[in-house]
Design a protein around this motif. Structure first.
Motif, mmCIF file in Angstrom:
data_model
loop_
_atom_site.group_PDB
_atom_site.id
_atom_site.type_symbol
_atom_site.label_atom_id
_atom_site.label_comp_id
_atom_site.label_asym_id
_atom_site.label_seq_id
_atom_site.Cartn_x
_atom_site.Cartn_y
_atom_site.Cartn_z
ATOM 1 N N ARG A 84 0.833 -1.208 0.000
ATOM 2 C CA ARG A 84 0.000 0.000 0.000
ATOM 3 C C ARG A 84 0.870 1.261 0.000
ATOM 4 O O ARG A 84 0.653 2.182 -0.797
ATOM 5 C CB ARG A 84 -0.916 -0.022 1.221
ATOM 6 C CG ARG A 84 -1.941 1.112 1.270
ATOM 7 C CD ARG A 84 -2.838 0.929 2.485
ATOM 8 N NE ARG A 84 -3.882 1.935 2.525
ATOM 9 C CZ ARG A 84 -3.727 3.154 3.041
ATOM 10 N NH1 ARG A 84 -2.547 3.508 3.545
ATOM 11 N NH2 ARG A 84 -4.727 4.015 3.049
ATOM 12 N N GLU A 110 -4.190 -1.362 -12.736
ATOM 13 C CA GLU A 110 -4.032 -2.489 -11.832
ATOM 14 C C GLU A 110 -2.621 -2.500 -11.261
ATOM 15 O O GLU A 110 -1.645 -2.308 -11.986
ATOM 16 C CB GLU A 110 -4.271 -3.813 -12.569
ATOM 17 C CG GLU A 110 -5.724 -4.152 -12.787
ATOM 18 C CD GLU A 110 -5.921 -5.553 -13.334
ATOM 19 O OE1 GLU A 110 -7.071 -6.022 -13.310
ATOM 20 O OE2 GLU A 110 -4.934 -6.165 -13.786
ATOM 21 N N SER A 144 -5.214 -5.316 -7.427
ATOM 22 C CA SER A 144 -6.185 -4.274 -7.093
ATOM 23 C C SER A 144 -5.964 -3.104 -8.028
ATOM 24 O O SER A 144 -4.875 -2.949 -8.592
ATOM 25 C CB SER A 144 -5.998 -3.820 -5.637
ATOM 26 O OG SER A 144 -6.771 -2.666 -5.353
ATOM 27 N N THR A 145 -6.977 -2.271 -8.177
ATOM 28 C CA THR A 145 -6.697 -0.991 -8.822
ATOM 29 C C THR A 145 -5.906 -0.151 -7.827
ATOM 30 O O THR A 145 -6.056 -0.287 -6.593
ATOM 31 C CB THR A 145 -7.989 -0.248 -9.206
ATOM 32 O OG1 THR A 145 -8.711 0.084 -8.015
ATOM 33 C CG2 THR A 145 -8.848 -1.076 -10.144
ATOM 34 N N ASN A 192 -8.212 1.882 -5.417
ATOM 35 C CA ASN A 192 -8.785 1.132 -4.305
ATOM 36 C C ASN A 192 -7.756 0.839 -3.227
ATOM 37 O O ASN A 192 -8.020 0.984 -2.035
ATOM 38 C CB ASN A 192 -9.379 -0.182 -4.819
ATOM 39 C CG ASN A 192 -10.857 -0.071 -5.130
ATOM 40 O OD1 ASN A 192 -11.515 0.876 -4.703
ATOM 41 N ND2 ASN A 192 -11.379 -1.025 -5.878
ATOM 42 N N LEU A 193 -6.588 0.392 -3.641
ATOM 43 C CA LEU A 193 -5.551 0.024 -2.676
ATOM 44 C C LEU A 193 -5.150 1.215 -1.813
ATOM 45 O O LEU A 193 -4.953 1.092 -0.600
ATOM 46 C CB LEU A 193 -4.332 -0.534 -3.408
ATOM 47 C CG LEU A 193 -3.172 -1.001 -2.538
ATOM 48 C CD1 LEU A 193 -3.596 -2.180 -1.667
ATOM 49 C CD2 LEU A 193 -1.974 -1.381 -3.388
ATOM 50 N N GLN A 246 -8.581 2.620 0.371
ATOM 51 C CA GLN A 246 -9.192 1.739 1.351
ATOM 52 C C GLN A 246 -8.291 1.609 2.583
ATOM 53 O O GLN A 246 -7.073 1.803 2.508
ATOM 54 C CB GLN A 246 -9.415 0.353 0.735
ATOM 55 C CG GLN A 246 -10.378 0.318 -0.422
ATOM 56 C CD GLN A 246 -11.828 0.372 0.027
ATOM 57 O OE1 GLN A 246 -12.128 0.298 1.228
ATOM 58 N NE2 GLN A 246 -12.739 0.522 -0.922
ATOM 59 N N PHE A 270 -8.263 -3.849 3.638
ATOM 60 C CA PHE A 270 -8.489 -4.227 2.242
ATOM 61 C C PHE A 270 -7.285 -4.971 1.685
ATOM 62 O O PHE A 270 -7.420 -6.050 1.091
ATOM 63 C CB PHE A 270 -8.772 -2.960 1.419
ATOM 64 C CG PHE A 270 -8.951 -3.198 -0.048
ATOM 65 C CD1 PHE A 270 -10.132 -3.718 -0.552
ATOM 66 C CD2 PHE A 270 -7.927 -2.892 -0.945
ATOM 67 C CE1 PHE A 270 -10.302 -3.938 -1.913
ATOM 68 C CE2 PHE A 270 -8.078 -3.107 -2.310
ATOM 69 C CZ PHE A 270 -9.273 -3.626 -2.798
ATOM 70 N N ALA A 271 -6.094 -4.421 1.884
ATOM 71 C CA ALA A 271 -4.882 -5.063 1.368
ATOM 72 C C ALA A 271 -4.590 -6.369 2.096
ATOM 73 O O ALA A 271 -4.171 -7.356 1.483
ATOM 74 C CB ALA A 271 -3.694 -4.106 1.486
ATOM 75 N N LEU A 275 -6.749 -9.151 0.734
ATOM 76 C CA LEU A 275 -6.297 -9.594 -0.583
ATOM 77 C C LEU A 275 -5.093 -10.523 -0.466
ATOM 78 O O LEU A 275 -5.024 -11.565 -1.136
ATOM 79 C CB LEU A 275 -5.939 -8.384 -1.449
ATOM 80 C CG LEU A 275 -7.083 -7.590 -2.067
ATOM 81 C CD1 LEU A 275 -6.535 -6.381 -2.829
ATOM 82 C CD2 LEU A 275 -7.917 -8.456 -2.999
#
Length: 463
Positions: A270, A283, A316-317, A320-321, A324, A328-329, A332
């Motif tokens: 992130r 991505e 992820s896009t 989003n990464l 969020q 979130f990360a 994933l």
């Protein structure tokens, strides 16, 4: 390699020599597995170990001890004394010629204490401690190991090694080096005998790809996101208990059971993405090396020293990464790791044959490899365990700058933790540092103290 570290010292090297096995070994051809010889592993990986003076070893020369032990170990690990040949379909095969491994004897006019309180990558003097013998670094038709043992003025020494990655991963290298250590202590045979059996990780007949392997997607770099090598700097991040606890507090309660690897990977991925600032719709990917040895039924033999990992990818896009929360990360990364099974690994081997041994995707990608359990820092050749033992730098590979290792270490305060070498452009590194510091500080802290900052980030160096 330029560095802000002012220390310079002179290393005097003897001419490189080939060290063959001490006894005759079979001349035969041994194919690598289809995990070993994929395109993304066709490079050299440097490893380094630092040892203090041991008064009980006075009169013993570490160069001779290690040279002799390597020659004995090659009787058991005789494929390392051979040379790789490339056959039809880009298949790599070891011709066990018994020619030997490259060995360099050296002396440095420096004491171990002068190299710093906390030995960890980046090492600005690596090229002196692991000399790149001209013509020795190709994947085929070259020595498979290059070793340099450098005596220090204090009585300590440095054991540096360069491995052709197609032959072994970190756990496989540990098997070989632990044999060297045991023989250096006077053992006649290793406690764990080496196992070749590369067919266990070779493609089935007929091959059948049973998973979607996005880690081998062919992704065009349409937005020119690959980082120029001449703009790359390397720094190391230290994760101690305080940093890890601070990150866990950011997670929802149900995610706090995640492993340290999953937590650190999510955090760095992130922060790194924020630092390089890609298009929010692009991505971005993180690949996690997963050791497959225990995922087989039965597990791979203890003496198996080939590559036994796969690199599943979380996607992820960028938007989003970055927007969020850390949850979130982490989710994933956890999901990506959980997908790896024995069948998944066999599917990767089959894909290699069907698609001609493709390189893994590297555009907008970050790769992490956890070597905290490889045990290289615990190896003892007679002088005790290493002050530092592990990868000599981050960013290694066919595409430099993409890979980080998680390395066990003690910082300059004596605190145990994990150090992570990271490669980024200079301006992106500044952004990364600020973002990372904001994530690991406690909620009730106004800012990190100068002491805490200096213990987290170490010196930087140009690649």
């Amino acid at each position: 390699m330029a560095s802000t570290n002012p220390l310079t010292f002179k290393v005097t090297r003897q001419n490189p020599e080939l060290i063959p096995p001490v006894k005759p070994t079979p001349h035969e051809f041994k194919p690598l597995s289809d995990i070993d010889d994929q395109d993304g592993l066709r490079f050299q990986i440097p490893v380094i170990q630092f040892y203090r003076k041991n008064p009980t070893m006075d009169g013993k020369d570490p160069v001779k001890v290690i040279r002799d032990a390597v020659a004995k170990a090659l009787v058991f690990y005789y494929p390392f004394a051979g040379r790789l040949r490339e056959m039809a379909g880009r298949k790599l095969v070891v011709e066990c010629t018994g020619e030997g491994v490259l060995f360099i004897e050296a002396d440095a006019d420096v004491r171990l204490q002068q190299l710093g309180d906390a030995l960890q990558p980046p090492f600005p003097w690596l090229e002196e401690l692991l000399y790149d013998v001209p013509g020795s670094g190709e994947v085929v038709n070259c020595p498979l190991l290059l070793i340099q043992v450098t005596r220090l003025r204090c009585g300590g020494f440095i054991f540096a090694l360069r491995l052709n990655h197609t032959m072994s991963d970190a756990f496989g290298l540990f098997r070989f080096l632990s044999t060297v250590a045991e023989l250096a202590h006077g053992a006649e045979i290793p406690s764990v005998l080496p196992v070749w059996q590369r067919h266990l990780l070779s493609a089935r007949d007929p091959p059948r790809v049973s998973y979607v392997h996005h880690e081998y997607d062919n992704i065009p770099d349409t937005n020119k996101t690959l980082i120029p090598l001449d703009d790359m700097v390397q720094r190391s991040i230290f994760f101690g208990s305080a940093e890890i606890s601070a990150l866990r507090r950011r997670l929802s309660p149900h995610l706090r059971r995640c492993t340290t690897f999953e937590l650190l990977t999510a955090c760095i991925w992130r922060c790194r993405t924020i630092a390089i600032s890609p298009n929010p719709d692009d991505e971005v990917r993180v690949m996690c090396l997963v050791n497959g040895r225990r995922l087989f039924n039965p597990p791979l033999p203890a003496g198996y020293y080939g590559n036994a990992f796969v690199i599943p990818v979380a996607i992820s896009t960028a938007g989003n990464l970055c927007k969020q929360p850390l949850d979130f990360a982490v989710e994933l990364v956890m999901k990506t790791k959980s997908e790896v099974t024995e069948e998944y690994i066999k599917s990767v081997a089959d894909l290699m044959v069907i698609r001609g041994r493709p390189h893994f995707a590297f555009v907008r990608t970050y790769i992490v490899s956890d070597v905290t359990h490889a045990g290289i820092e615990d190896l003892d050749y007679g002088w005790g365990t290493a002050v530092y033992g592990g990868p000599a730098k981050g960013g290694v590979g066919v595409i430099p700058g993409l890979t980080s290792f998680y390395i066990p270490i003690k910082n300059n305060k004596g605190e145990s933790g994990i150090v992570v070498p990271l490669c980024l452009p200079a301006n992106a590194m500044e952004v990364f540092v600020k973002e990372f510091e904001s994530m690991v500080k406690r909620h009730d802290d106004i800012d990190l103290s100068v002491t805490q900052k200096s213990s987290i980030f170490t010196r930087s160096a140009r690649l």
